[in-house]
Design a protein around this motif. Structure first.
Motif, PDB file in Angstrom:
ATOM      1  N   TRP A   1      -3.464  -7.786   0.196  1.00  0.00           N
ATOM      2  CA  TRP A   1      -3.374  -6.753   1.229  1.00  0.00           C
ATOM      3  C   TRP A   1      -2.324  -7.145   2.265  1.00  0.00           C
ATOM      4  O   TRP A   1      -1.540  -6.338   2.730  1.00  0.00           O
ATOM      5  CB  TRP A   1      -4.739  -6.589   1.909  1.00  0.00           C
ATOM      6  CG  TRP A   1      -4.706  -5.690   3.101  1.00  0.00           C
ATOM      7  CD1 TRP A   1      -4.654  -6.053   4.406  1.00  0.00           C
ATOM      8  CD2 TRP A   1      -4.704  -4.262   3.092  1.00  0.00           C
ATOM      9  NE1 TRP A   1      -4.619  -4.938   5.213  1.00  0.00           N
ATOM     10  CE2 TRP A   1      -4.658  -3.841   4.433  1.00  0.00           C
ATOM     11  CE3 TRP A   1      -4.742  -3.298   2.075  1.00  0.00           C
ATOM     12  CZ2 TRP A   1      -4.648  -2.493   4.777  1.00  0.00           C
ATOM     13  CZ3 TRP A   1      -4.738  -1.956   2.424  1.00  0.00           C
ATOM     14  CH2 TRP A   1      -4.694  -1.565   3.768  1.00  0.00           C
ATOM     15  N   ASP A   2      -2.314  -8.428   2.554  1.00  0.00           N
ATOM     16  CA  ASP A   2      -1.482  -8.933   3.637  1.00  0.00           C
ATOM     17  C   ASP A   2      -0.158  -9.432   3.063  1.00  0.00           C
ATOM     18  O   ASP A   2      -0.146 -10.359   2.262  1.00  0.00           O
ATOM     19  CB  ASP A   2      -2.241 -10.067   4.336  1.00  0.00           C
ATOM     20  CG  ASP A   2      -1.518 -10.606   5.543  1.00  0.00           C
ATOM     21  OD1 ASP A   2      -2.125 -11.424   6.265  1.00  0.00           O
ATOM     22  OD2 ASP A   2      -0.351 -10.235   5.759  1.00  0.00           O
TER      23      ASP A   2
ATOM     24  N   GLN B   1       0.814  -1.202   0.000  1.00  0.00           N
ATOM     25  CA  GLN B   1       0.000   0.000   0.000  1.00  0.00           C
ATOM     26  C   GLN B   1       0.851   1.258   0.000  1.00  0.00           C
ATOM     27  O   GLN B   1       0.415   2.317  -0.415  1.00  0.00           O
ATOM     28  CB  GLN B   1      -0.928   0.008   1.226  1.00  0.00           C
ATOM     29  CG  GLN B   1      -1.843  -1.187   1.309  1.00  0.00           C
ATOM     30  CD  GLN B   1      -1.147  -2.433   1.809  1.00  0.00           C
ATOM     31  OE1 GLN B   1      -0.137  -2.336   2.483  1.00  0.00           O
ATOM     32  NE2 GLN B   1      -1.657  -3.594   1.463  1.00  0.00           N
TER      33      GLN B   1
ATOM     34  N   HIS C   1      -6.882 -10.786  -5.808  1.00  0.00           N
ATOM     35  CA  HIS C   1      -6.257  -9.846  -4.869  1.00  0.00           C
ATOM     36  C   HIS C   1      -7.299  -8.942  -4.208  1.00  0.00           C
ATOM     37  O   HIS C   1      -8.346  -8.645  -4.770  1.00  0.00           O
ATOM     38  CB  HIS C   1      -5.236  -8.970  -5.607  1.00  0.00           C
ATOM     39  CG  HIS C   1      -3.986  -9.699  -5.974  1.00  0.00           C
ATOM     40  ND1 HIS C   1      -3.103  -9.239  -6.932  1.00  0.00           N
ATOM     41  CD2 HIS C   1      -3.442 -10.848  -5.498  1.00  0.00           C
ATOM     42  CE1 HIS C   1      -2.090 -10.069  -7.023  1.00  0.00           C
ATOM     43  NE2 HIS C   1      -2.275 -11.063  -6.178  1.00  0.00           N
ATOM     44  N   ASP C   2      -6.939  -8.508  -2.979  1.00  0.00           N
ATOM     45  CA  ASP C   2      -7.849  -7.633  -2.236  1.00  0.00           C
ATOM     46  C   ASP C   2      -7.682  -6.168  -2.600  1.00  0.00           C
ATOM     47  O   ASP C   2      -8.580  -5.359  -2.413  1.00  0.00           O
ATOM     48  CB  ASP C   2      -7.563  -7.736  -0.732  1.00  0.00           C
ATOM     49  CG  ASP C   2      -7.710  -9.161  -0.236  1.00  0.00           C
ATOM     50  OD1 ASP C   2      -6.852  -9.602   0.554  1.00  0.00           O
ATOM     51  OD2 ASP C   2      -8.671  -9.819  -0.647  1.00  0.00           O
ATOM     52  N   THR C   3      -6.490  -5.812  -3.069  1.00  0.00           N
ATOM     53  CA  THR C   3      -6.132  -4.406  -3.206  1.00  0.00           C
ATOM     54  C   THR C   3      -5.793  -4.060  -4.644  1.00  0.00           C
ATOM     55  O   THR C   3      -5.106  -4.824  -5.326  1.00  0.00           O
ATOM     56  CB  THR C   3      -4.921  -4.090  -2.313  1.00  0.00           C
ATOM     57  OG1 THR C   3      -5.155  -4.621  -0.997  1.00  0.00           O
ATOM     58  CG2 THR C   3      -4.706  -2.591  -2.196  1.00  0.00           C
TER      59      THR C   3
ATOM     60  N   LYS D   1     -14.262  -5.876  -5.879  1.00  0.00           N
ATOM     61  CA  LYS D   1     -12.828  -5.897  -5.581  1.00  0.00           C
ATOM     62  C   LYS D   1     -11.983  -6.327  -6.776  1.00  0.00           C
ATOM     63  O   LYS D   1     -10.768  -6.233  -6.738  1.00  0.00           O
ATOM     64  CB  LYS D   1     -12.532  -6.752  -4.349  1.00  0.00           C
ATOM     65  CG  LYS D   1     -12.552  -8.240  -4.536  1.00  0.00           C
ATOM     66  CD  LYS D   1     -12.051  -8.914  -3.264  1.00  0.00           C
ATOM     67  CE  LYS D   1     -11.716 -10.358  -3.519  1.00  0.00           C
ATOM     68  NZ  LYS D   1     -11.146 -11.023  -2.339  1.00  0.00           N
TER      69      LYS D   1
ATOM     70  N   ILE E   1      -8.216   3.521   0.231  1.00  0.00           N
ATOM     71  CA  ILE E   1      -7.210   3.462   1.288  1.00  0.00           C
ATOM     72  C   ILE E   1      -6.203   4.590   1.138  1.00  0.00           C
ATOM     73  O   ILE E   1      -5.839   5.249   2.099  1.00  0.00           O
ATOM     74  CB  ILE E   1      -6.454   2.109   1.248  1.00  0.00           C
ATOM     75  CG1 ILE E   1      -7.437   0.955   1.406  1.00  0.00           C
ATOM     76  CG2 ILE E   1      -5.359   2.061   2.297  1.00  0.00           C
ATOM     77  CD1 ILE E   1      -8.200   0.970   2.706  1.00  0.00           C
TER      78      ILE E   1
ATOM     79  N   SER F   1      -5.334   3.841  -3.991  1.00  0.00           N
ATOM     80  CA  SER F   1      -5.313   2.444  -3.623  1.00  0.00           C
ATOM     81  C   SER F   1      -6.669   2.098  -3.014  1.00  0.00           C
ATOM     82  O   SER F   1      -7.191   2.863  -2.199  1.00  0.00           O
ATOM     83  CB  SER F   1      -4.194   2.190  -2.623  1.00  0.00           C
ATOM     84  OG  SER F   1      -4.420   1.016  -1.904  1.00  0.00           O
TER      85      SER F   1
ATOM     86  N   ASN G   1      -8.906  -1.137  -1.144  1.00  0.00           N
ATOM     87  CA  ASN G   1      -8.905  -2.466  -0.573  1.00  0.00           C
ATOM     88  C   ASN G   1     -10.348  -2.906  -0.387  1.00  0.00           C
ATOM     89  O   ASN G   1     -11.098  -2.269   0.350  1.00  0.00           O
ATOM     90  CB  ASN G   1      -8.174  -2.484   0.771  1.00  0.00           C
ATOM     91  CG  ASN G   1      -8.090  -3.883   1.338  1.00  0.00           C
ATOM     92  OD1 ASN G   1      -7.611  -4.797   0.681  1.00  0.00           O
ATOM     93  ND2 ASN G   1      -8.567  -4.081   2.545  1.00  0.00           N
TER      94      ASN G   1
END
Lengths: 113, 118
Positions: free
Chosen positions: B96-97, A99, B29-31, B71, B55, B48, B50
């Motif tokens: 995201w992670d 991010q 993907h989440d983002t 998403k 975000i 960005s 999410n």
């Protein structure tokens, strides 16, 4: 604020010669480091990444990079380049994940016969 | 099977017009992100999302409005185009992670959309 410095805007090299593209980042306790390659008129493709563990990271197309915490560097190397390696190479750093990924200004690798 | 696809690839338009660029990812993907690459190849994040939630919103004129219907999609709409908006716009996606990173499951870019404002 996190930052990435790629000192060389352009690196000319002959085919089959070794090459090193330099990348330095601003200091932090923990860091995630990446090298991306952009071929002409294409998107960016991941070459290699450092998240943790061994400081020598091997990537695709014969490239490797070494994480040096004391010098806050993550230089990219290849022992013998090909014409097809001509591209723009971007170093990127993050302290928190994708991010907040910050890219360097890029180094153009020019391989000539 | 393209992982991150964006359309159109090329867009030429007049100053003052409104245009959109669409992006879709099939990586689960989440983002998702929008990046702008200027003529000097400098790459800067714009937005960005999410899971459809904004975000990151960097210092970008409010003429730029991202929209994420789900998403897997993140579109970019630009109002009242200016000469300085000429650039290549890249869509990207990632988990995201960071702990979910494995192999090629990283920040993945589309091929780019080259916008030229005349």
């Amino acid at each position: 604020a996190q930052s990435v410095t790629q000192l060389d805007s352009q690196v000319p090299v002959f085919e089959e010669a070794p090459v090193e593209l330099r990348c330095n980042y601003s200091s932090s306790v923990s860091v995630y480091l990446f090298w991306y390659v952009q071929y002409p008129n294409q998107g960016l493709q991941l070459l290699l990444k450092y998240l943790s563990g061994s400081t020598l990271v091997k990537g695709i197309n014969g490239f490797e990079a070494e994480f040096n915490k004391s010098q806050t560097s993550f230089h990219l190397r290849k022992p013998s380049v090909h014409i097809s390696d001509t591209a723009e190479y971007f170093c990127a750093v993050s302290y928190t994940g994708f991010q907040k990924l910050v890219f360097g200004t890029g180094t153009r690798l020019l391989v000539s016969p | 099977d393209t992982a991150v696809s964006q359309t159109p690839k090329y867009l030429v338009t007049q100053m003052g017009n409104d245009k959109s660029i669409k992006c879709e990812q099939n990586l689960g993907h989440d983002t998702m992100y929008w990046y702008k690459q200027d003529s000097k190849k400098f790459l800067k994040i714009m937005f960005s999302y999410n899971n459809k939630e904004l975000i990151i919103n960097e210092t970008v004129p409010n003429r730029f409005s991202p929209k994420s219907p789900d998403k897997a999609h993140l579109n970019l709409h630009i109002n009242s185009l200016e000469l300085g908006d000429s650039a290549v716009y890249f869509c990207a996606s990632s988990p995201w992670d960071l702990t979910k990173i494995s192999g090629a499951n990283v920040l993945t870019f589309g091929a780019g959309s080259r916008l030229t404002v005349l």
